[in-house]
Motif scaffolding. Structure first.
Motif, PDB file in Angstrom:
ATOM      1  N   ALA A   1      39.999  59.821  32.960  1.00 58.65           N
ATOM      2  CA  ALA A   1      40.463  59.395  31.401  1.00 58.65           C
ATOM      3  C   ALA A   1      41.420  58.177  31.358  1.00 58.65           C
ATOM      4  O   ALA A   1      41.591  57.450  30.632  1.00 58.65           O
ATOM      5  CB  ALA A   1      41.211  60.719  31.144  1.00 58.65           C
ATOM      6  N   LEU A   2      42.257  58.144  32.581  1.00 57.16           N
ATOM      7  CA  LEU A   2      43.235  57.000  32.741  1.00 57.16           C
ATOM      8  C   LEU A   2      42.442  55.762  32.632  1.00 57.16           C
ATOM      9  O   LEU A   2      42.613  54.679  32.180  1.00 57.16           O
ATOM     10  CB  LEU A   2      44.030  57.281  33.847  1.00 57.16           C
ATOM     11  N   TYR A   3      41.227  55.756  33.528  1.00 56.30           N
ATOM     12  CA  TYR A   3      40.477  54.614  33.581  1.00 56.30           C
ATOM     13  C   TYR A   3      39.836  54.130  32.295  1.00 56.30           C
ATOM     14  O   TYR A   3      39.589  52.829  31.910  1.00 56.30           O
ATOM     15  CB  TYR A   3      39.338  54.760  34.560  1.00 56.30           C
TER      16      TYR A   3
ATOM     17  N   THR B   1      40.977  50.612  30.707  1.00 56.44           N
ATOM     18  CA  THR B   1      39.970  49.705  30.303  1.00 56.44           C
ATOM     19  C   THR B   1      40.097  49.112  28.979  1.00 56.44           C
ATOM     20  O   THR B   1      39.968  47.849  28.751  1.00 56.44           O
ATOM     21  CB  THR B   1      38.441  50.466  30.387  1.00 56.44           C
ATOM     22  N   LEU B   2      40.799  49.895  28.072  1.00 53.46           N
ATOM     23  CA  LEU B   2      40.998  49.258  26.774  1.00 53.46           C
ATOM     24  C   LEU B   2      42.097  48.133  26.693  1.00 53.46           C
ATOM     25  O   LEU B   2      42.180  47.391  26.243  1.00 53.46           O
ATOM     26  CB  LEU B   2      41.179  50.413  25.655  1.00 53.46           C
ATOM     27  N   PHE B   3      43.070  48.759  27.566  1.00 55.51           N
ATOM     28  CA  PHE B   3      44.437  47.714  27.484  1.00 55.51           C
ATOM     29  C   PHE B   3      44.589  46.797  28.682  1.00 55.51           C
ATOM     30  O   PHE B   3      44.424  45.347  28.374  1.00 55.51           O
ATOM     31  CB  PHE B   3      45.660  48.615  27.793  1.00 55.51           C
ATOM     32  N   VAL B   4      44.364  47.104  29.936  1.00 57.46           N
ATOM     33  CA  VAL B   4      44.471  46.241  30.928  1.00 57.46           C
ATOM     34  C   VAL B   4      43.396  45.127  31.099  1.00 57.46           C
ATOM     35  O   VAL B   4      43.290  43.985  31.398  1.00 57.46           O
ATOM     36  CB  VAL B   4      44.731  47.069  32.553  1.00 57.46           C
ATOM     37  N   PHE B   5      42.054  45.949  31.155  1.00 58.97           N
ATOM     38  CA  PHE B   5      41.021  45.051  31.307  1.00 58.97           C
ATOM     39  C   PHE B   5      40.510  43.871  30.381  1.00 58.97           C
ATOM     40  O   PHE B   5      39.875  42.949  30.290  1.00 58.97           O
ATOM     41  CB  PHE B   5      39.522  45.660  31.897  1.00 58.97           C
ATOM     42  N   ASN B   6      41.123  44.368  29.054  1.00 61.56           N
ATOM     43  CA  ASN B   6      41.007  43.484  27.944  1.00 61.56           C
ATOM     44  C   ASN B   6      41.889  42.302  28.079  1.00 61.56           C
ATOM     45  O   ASN B   6      41.334  40.929  27.858  1.00 61.56           O
ATOM     46  CB  ASN B   6      41.741  44.121  26.770  1.00 61.56           C
TER      47      ASN B   6
END
Length: 186
Positions: free
Chosen positions: A93-95, A99-104
């Protein structure tokens, strides 16, 4: 004692003993490949700030995976598979959130990575033809008054036709509106 640890590890990697540990190993492999690929792309930017961002991101990933591995290993040693699945669910769930915040932000940085361009081994030109010369300037001949007036008339006609097209387009788009004051800004 060494045989005891080896037998414990081999028994934990069996799917009937601790299947969350198998999922964790797959998660570690995918994270490792992602970190390796991202590192290669970030190095091309040759920017100190971007390298710092990647280093922070990589250490965060590694710390999360190590803590999760220790917790899962401990739970699997005590045959707590259900609890191990619940613990494994939280990083997944953390991933999703990450994904929404960091990988953006990482993907926005990667948009600015320069493409790999291979330079062909072509020799530089040593000589060649001289640049073309304008024949009017070479001979000292200036355009005649008739030529200048012809060009001005053609430009004025084109300007008038464009302004007429613009006003007709405006009237077609909004029949109740007046054209803007001062004409076209272009």
């Amino acid at each position: 004692m060494a045989d005891d640890v080896g037998s414990t590890m081999s028994s934990l990697l069996k799917t009937d003993k601790c299947s969350p540990l198998i999922v964790y190993i797959v998660l570690v492999i995918v994270s490792g490949i992602t970190l390796f690929n991202t590192n290669g792309l970030m190095k091309r930017m040759q920017n100190h700030k971007i390298n710092n961002i990647f280093t922070m991101h990589a250490w965060y990933e590694i710390a999360l995976l190590v803590v999760l591995g220790v917790v899962l290993f401990g739970l699997c040693q005590y045959n707590q598979q259900t609890l191990a699945w619940i613990v494994l669910f939280f990083p997944l769930a953390l991933y999703v959130v990450k994904t929404l915040f960091v990988f953006n932000s990482v993907s926005s940085i990667l948009r600015h990575v320069p493409p790999d361009m291979e330079m062909p081994n072509m020799p530089l030109p040593q000589g060649g033809p001289s640049p073309p010369q304008n024949s009017n300037h070479a001979n000292g001949v200036t355009p005649t008054q008739q030529q200048v007036e012809g060009v001005r008339n053609a430009l004025d006609e084109r300007k008038a036709s464009l302004q007429g097209q613009n006003s007709s387009m405006l009237s077609d788009l909004s029949p109740g509106m007046n054209p803007p004051l001062g004409g076209s800004p272009f």
